[in-house]
Design an enzyme around this catalytic site. Structure first.
Site, PDB file in Angstrom:
ATOM      1  CG  ASP A  15      -1.656   1.200   1.290  1.00 35.09           C
ATOM      2  OD1 ASP A  15      -2.505   1.595   0.448  1.00 35.09           O
ATOM      3  OD2 ASP A  15      -1.957   1.791   2.420  1.00 35.09           O
ATOM      4  CB  SER A  16       0.029   4.927  -0.551  1.00 35.25           C
ATOM      5  OG  SER A  16      -1.057   4.960   0.161  1.00 35.25           O
ATOM      6  CB  CYS A  78      -3.134   0.786  -2.456  1.00 36.17           C
ATOM      7  SG  CYS A  78      -3.135   2.464  -2.746  1.00 36.17           S
ATOM      8  CD  GLU A 156       0.604   6.299   6.178  1.00 37.19           C
ATOM      9  OE1 GLU A 156       1.877   6.137   6.615  1.00 37.19           O
ATOM     10  OE2 GLU A 156       0.033   5.515   5.794  1.00 37.19           O
ATOM     11  CB  CYS A 188      -9.261   5.133   0.628  1.00 34.92           C
ATOM     12  SG  CYS A 188      -7.502   5.336   1.469  1.00 34.92           S
ATOM     13  CG  HIS A 190      -4.527   4.933   4.630  1.00 31.77           C
ATOM     14  ND1 HIS A 190      -4.126   4.620   3.221  1.00 31.77           N
ATOM     15  CD2 HIS A 190      -3.578   5.277   5.265  1.00 31.77           C
ATOM     16  CE1 HIS A 190      -2.867   4.575   3.265  1.00 31.77           C
ATOM     17  NE2 HIS A 190      -2.410   5.343   4.479  1.00 31.77           N
TER      18      HIS A 190
HETATM   19  N1  DGL Z   1      -4.686   3.251   1.219  1.00 29.87           N
HETATM   20  C1  DGL Z   1      -4.686   3.947  -0.359  1.00 29.87           C
HETATM   21  C2  DGL Z   1      -5.821   3.579  -1.065  1.00 29.87           C
HETATM   22  O1  DGL Z   1      -6.534   2.631  -0.872  1.00 29.87           O
HETATM   23  C3  DGL Z   1      -4.424   5.141   0.158  1.00 29.87           C
HETATM   24  C4  DGL Z   1      -4.168   6.172  -1.005  1.00 29.87           C
HETATM   25  C5  DGL Z   1      -3.135   7.150  -1.156  1.00 29.87           C
HETATM   26  O2  DGL Z   1      -2.119   7.033  -0.618  1.00 29.87           O
HETATM   27  O3  DGL Z   1      -3.605   8.280  -1.495  1.00 29.87           O
HETATM   28  O4  DGL Z   1      -6.267   4.295  -1.945  1.00 29.87           O
END
Ligand code: DGL
Length: 274
Positions: A15-16, A78, A156, A188, A190
């Site tokens: 993931d990011s 993600c 985060e 998302c 997160h």
């Molecule tokens: N967890 C990522 C998602 O599902 C976050 C996206 C991001 O980093 O902007 O989209």
């Protein structure tokens, strides 16, 4: 019963940032027996506002790293990276990829008011995957979309509740409620970490849909197919084999992972320099 030794799969997840841990959590619930390697690309988080070509580059680099570490399959945990890069990844690499599906279908099917909310990043909302899903499953449904600007950064930072989180969530969710949405899709990975704060706003009459359990089940089915038999490994109850890597702050990743599994040892967390 298997008539051969069951293969323990190595599952790469990325993931990011820490958001994909909400998917890892659902995966290890139903498959505590595999090896997992989690990559948090926190140095490049958020992906949402980045150009597609940059997200593809990051996804390619992380995939190469995960394959070098022995991954048999990769979960792109993600939504934004799935929208931007999964097609390219599938073209360039031979191992299977599991992506995030925007949970528009269950939301549309379950809605009694005919109105659903979708909270996601810009990259996801403008992506082909999401828009095709809308066309296929949300015919006749009013869809109230909101970009969750700033929410990824709050997660985060570990700010899962509090004034700032509450203010942003209210700004995004209130228009959905005003239109009569009775289902809200978390688009998302997160956002499931904000579930409690979201429920404070929506109350109990709105269903909040997290696609992670469905993605975990999909992974289960694919691995069962790869195994050629049932994934019923009574002897492998442990999840001690998850390794974590981050391009950003180790403390952030450790803190979030330990919310899910408090006993993970320090040495399982590593810096990644790519
Ligand atoms: N967890 C990522 C998602 O599902 C976050 C996206 C991001 O980093 O902007 O989209």
């Amino acid at each position: 019963m298997l008539d051969h030794n069951p293969k323990i799969f190595t599952v790469g997840i990325f993931d990011s940032g820490v958001g994909g841990l909400s998917v890892w959590k659902e995966i290890i619930k139903i498959m505590p027996f595999n090896n997992y390697i989690y990559v948090s690309d926190s140095a490049y988080c958020p992906y949402g506002p980045r150009p597609q070509s940059e997200i593809i580059d990051r996804a390619r680099t992380i995939t190469t790293f995960l394959i070098d570490k022995g991954a048999d399959i990769i979960v792109v945990a993600c939504n934004t990276a799935t929208a931007a890069a999964i097609k390219t990844l599938r073209e360039e690499f031979t191992i299977p990829f599991i992506g995030m599906e925007p949970a528009v279908k269950p939301a549309a099917l379950c809605s009694k008011t005919g109105v659903i909310g979708v909270l996601a990043t810009k990259g996801t909302l403008s992506g082909t995957l999401y828009n095709q899903t809308l066309k296929t499953y949300a015919n006749g449904i009013e869809v109230v979309e909101r970009e969750g600007i700033g929410l990824v950064a709050l997660v985060e930072e570990g700010k899962l509740n509090g004034d700032e989180t509450d203010r942003l969530l209210r700004e995004y969710i209130t228009p959905m409620l005003e239109k009569g949405a009775d289902q809200i899709v978390l688009g998302c990975t997160h956002y499931p970490f904000l579930l409690e704060a979201i429920k404070q706003i929506t109350g109990n009459n709105v269903e909040i849909i997290d696609p992670a359990p469905a993605v975990a089940k999909h992974l289960y089915d694919v691995l069962e197919h790869m195994q050629g038999d049932k994934l019923d490994y009574e002897q492998f109850k442990s999840t001690k084999t998850t390794m974590f890597y981050t391009t950003g702050n180790i403390e952030t990743l450790r803190g979030m992972a330990r919310r899910i599994m408090p006993e993970i040892e320090d040495e399982k967390f590593n810096a990644a320099d790519f």
